[in-house]
Design a protein around this motif. Sequence first.
Motif, mmCIF file in Angstrom:
data_model
loop_
_atom_site.group_PDB
_atom_site.id
_atom_site.type_symbol
_atom_site.label_atom_id
_atom_site.label_comp_id
_atom_site.label_asym_id
_atom_site.label_seq_id
_atom_site.Cartn_x
_atom_site.Cartn_y
_atom_site.Cartn_z
ATOM 1 N N VAL A 1 0.844 -1.204 0.000
ATOM 2 C CA VAL A 1 0.000 0.000 0.000
ATOM 3 C C VAL A 1 0.877 1.252 0.000
ATOM 4 C CG1 VAL A 1 -1.671 1.320 1.365
ATOM 5 C CG2 VAL A 1 -1.962 -1.152 1.066
ATOM 6 N N TYR A 2 1.914 1.253 0.822
ATOM 7 C CA TYR A 2 2.844 2.391 0.865
ATOM 8 C C TYR A 2 3.472 2.630 -0.506
ATOM 9 C CZ TYR A 2 7.205 4.878 1.545
ATOM 10 O OH TYR A 2 8.248 5.764 1.415
ATOM 11 N N THR B 1 8.203 1.859 -9.045
ATOM 12 C CA THR B 1 7.636 1.683 -7.706
ATOM 13 C C THR B 1 6.220 1.116 -7.789
ATOM 14 O OG1 THR B 1 8.991 3.489 -6.856
ATOM 15 C CG2 THR B 1 7.094 2.862 -5.531
ATOM 16 N N LEU B 2 5.418 1.634 -8.732
ATOM 17 C CA LEU B 2 4.062 1.104 -8.907
ATOM 18 C C LEU B 2 4.085 -0.352 -9.383
ATOM 19 C CD1 LEU B 2 1.890 3.963 -10.460
ATOM 20 C CD2 LEU B 2 1.594 2.806 -8.267
ATOM 21 N N ILE B 3 4.987 -0.666 -10.287
ATOM 22 C CA ILE B 3 5.103 -2.054 -10.763
ATOM 23 C C ILE B 3 5.459 -2.983 -9.605
ATOM 24 C CG2 ILE B 3 6.492 -3.608 -12.203
ATOM 25 C CD1 ILE B 3 6.591 -1.313 -14.286
ATOM 26 N N LEU B 4 6.404 -2.563 -8.767
ATOM 27 C CA LEU B 4 6.783 -3.364 -7.605
ATOM 28 C C LEU B 4 5.596 -3.538 -6.661
ATOM 29 C CD1 LEU B 4 8.946 -4.861 -5.974
ATOM 30 C CD2 LEU B 4 9.595 -2.669 -4.976
ATOM 31 N N ALA B 5 4.851 -2.468 -6.430
ATOM 32 C CA ALA B 5 3.675 -2.544 -5.551
ATOM 33 C C ALA B 5 2.644 -3.517 -6.110
ATOM 34 C CB ALA B 5 3.063 -1.159 -5.380
ATOM 35 N N ILE B 6 2.426 -3.468 -7.414
ATOM 36 C CA ILE B 6 1.452 -4.372 -8.040
ATOM 37 C C ILE B 6 1.944 -5.817 -7.959
ATOM 38 C CG2 ILE B 6 0.423 -5.012 -10.265
ATOM 39 C CD1 ILE B 6 0.365 -1.921 -10.846
#
Length: 187
Positions: free
Chosen positions: A106-107, A138-143
């Motif tokens: 989420v972060y 960062t978004l790819i890692l979060a997903i």
Amino acid sequence: MSTYPPTLSALAPKAINWSIALSILLILAGLFAVLIPPFSGLAVTLIFAWAMIVSGITHFVFAFKTHTTGGVLWELLVGAIYLFTGVYLLLHPLDALIVLTLILAVYLVFEGIVEIIQSFQLRPRHGASWLLFDGVITLILAIMIWRSWPASTVWVIGTLVGISMIFSGFSRLMLSLAAKRALNQSV
């Protein structure tokens, strides 16, 4: 005959050598964390649990140093929450690791979104594209973490902490070696 206290020029080489040694240990610990992420993830969880327990005890101590009734009650309440959370994390480290992994995902979503927005706000400036790149990664890692959660728990925390330790160790090592060269040149 030695003088007390030691001069800065006498302490600097020892401090630099210690810094180099600690840098190498940090790099090795980071490699260990990356190679065995489940173990390092649990270690991070347990360290976090102990930090919460120490924080809870600290709030209890501050409660008795506070001179207002509201302050005492507030410190006791916050201390109890920290202490309860720390003990719970110690007793249930795998559950805590699962929750920490979800919180990290989420972060990272929010961090990625903020970095992308900032890149568009800074767009005419040089380097804004790097911020956009960072936000997308960062978004790819979060997903990746989110889509494979809770299975991602096994590798996420340990791997990311390990990578951070490796980079911190290398940067500290480079700074220490630069300081050692500068010290040697000045002598």
